[in-house]
Design a protein around this motif. Structure first.
Motif, mmCIF file in Angstrom:
data_model
loop_
_atom_site.group_PDB
_atom_site.id
_atom_site.type_symbol
_atom_site.label_atom_id
_atom_site.label_comp_id
_atom_site.label_asym_id
_atom_site.label_seq_id
_atom_site.Cartn_x
_atom_site.Cartn_y
_atom_site.Cartn_z
ATOM 1 N N LEU A 1 12.810 85.296 -1.901
ATOM 2 C CA LEU A 1 12.986 84.967 -0.659
ATOM 3 C C LEU A 1 11.525 84.989 -0.149
ATOM 4 O O LEU A 1 11.406 84.012 0.998
ATOM 5 N N THR B 1 7.736 84.731 1.171
ATOM 6 C CA THR B 1 6.602 83.941 0.707
ATOM 7 C C THR B 1 5.296 84.550 1.394
ATOM 8 O O THR B 1 4.095 83.964 1.001
ATOM 9 N N THR C 1 6.778 74.878 -3.038
ATOM 10 C CA THR C 1 7.850 75.374 -2.498
ATOM 11 C C THR C 1 8.329 75.187 -1.051
ATOM 12 O O THR C 1 9.384 74.907 -0.720
ATOM 13 N N ARG C 2 7.275 74.984 -0.149
ATOM 14 C CA ARG C 2 7.383 74.594 1.255
ATOM 15 C C ARG C 2 8.195 73.422 1.281
ATOM 16 O O ARG C 2 9.137 73.466 2.187
ATOM 17 N N GLN D 1 11.611 74.424 0.732
ATOM 18 C CA GLN D 1 12.169 75.299 1.479
ATOM 19 C C GLN D 1 12.386 74.506 2.826
ATOM 20 O O GLN D 1 13.448 74.730 3.441
ATOM 21 N N GLU D 2 11.777 73.321 3.311
ATOM 22 C CA GLU D 2 12.103 72.670 4.406
ATOM 23 C C GLU D 2 13.371 71.850 4.308
ATOM 24 O O GLU D 2 14.220 71.833 5.160
ATOM 25 N N LEU E 1 15.847 72.755 2.214
ATOM 26 C CA LEU E 1 16.886 73.522 2.461
ATOM 27 C C LEU E 1 17.149 73.846 3.538
ATOM 28 O O LEU E 1 18.404 73.919 4.096
ATOM 29 N N ALA E 2 16.419 74.201 4.455
ATOM 30 C CA ALA E 2 16.614 74.581 6.043
ATOM 31 C C ALA E 2 17.382 73.462 6.642
ATOM 32 O O ALA E 2 18.071 73.483 7.551
ATOM 33 N N SER F 1 18.443 74.160 -4.205
ATOM 34 C CA SER F 1 18.287 75.561 -4.480
ATOM 35 C C SER F 1 17.895 75.814 -5.800
ATOM 36 O O SER F 1 17.003 76.757 -6.357
ATOM 37 N N LEU G 1 14.492 75.108 -6.394
ATOM 38 C CA LEU G 1 13.474 75.866 -5.845
ATOM 39 C C LEU G 1 13.315 77.098 -6.775
ATOM 40 O O LEU G 1 12.167 77.684 -7.052
#
Length: 161
Positions: A16, A18, A79-80, A83-84, A86-87, A144, A147
């Motif tokens: 989780l 970063t 990963t950014r 993650q974006e 995913l958000a 997911s 990631l």
């Protein structure tokens, strides 16, 4: 999109986190990476301090830190975007779940059954909402998984060094 998480469970935190923020000796220091990387860096720094820092060790340490920083930056760059994504998907899921509850409340209201046309529209919206939710759940799973794969690659690379 930031959260502060306090836990002693490294297995929970590593996938989780970063960025780690260290509060020590009245100073605040931010380090990119997960908790395991932070602890490894701290251990290296403490060993260097305890050994008195000979020049050769210092040069090797600087090179190692440079490589670690490059690796963290590369991991962040890969990963950014995930993650974006995913958000964004999570926000869409949240909105559709709210819509679903509203539609269910409407269908539970006896007044909704007075107009057949209005009820058909509510049922059609409910069905469409459910299909969209299922699609988003699948997208969330794929992102997911991707990631996790990227994080595992970097964890493997870090362990080899």
């Amino acid at each position: 999109g930031s959260m502060v998480i306090v836990s002693h469970d490294r297995d929970f935190l590593d996938p989780l986190v970063t960025k780690v923020v260290e509060f020590k000796d009245g100073r605040i220091r931010t380090l990119l990476g997960n908790v395991s990387e932070y602890l490894a860096i701290r251990e290296i720094q403490e060993a260097a301090t305890a050994s008195g820092r000979d020049p050769a060790a210092s040069a090797a340490g600087k090179e190692r830190k440079r490589r670690e920083a490059e690796l963290r930056n590369e991991r962040y760059a890969r990963t950014r975007p995930l993650q974006e994504k995913l958000a964004r998907v999570e926000a869409e899921i949240e909105q559709l779940e709210r819509n679903k509850k509203d539609l269910e409340a409407t269908m539970a209201d006896p007044e909704a059954y007075r107009s057949g046309e209005a009820l058909r529209e509510v049922h059609a919206s409910y069905r469409t909402n459910g299909e969209q939710l299922m699609d988003l759940y699948h997208r969330w799973g794929r992102i997911s998984d991707e990631l996790e794969k990227v994080m595992a690659e970097f964890a493997e690379h870090t362990e080899r060094q």
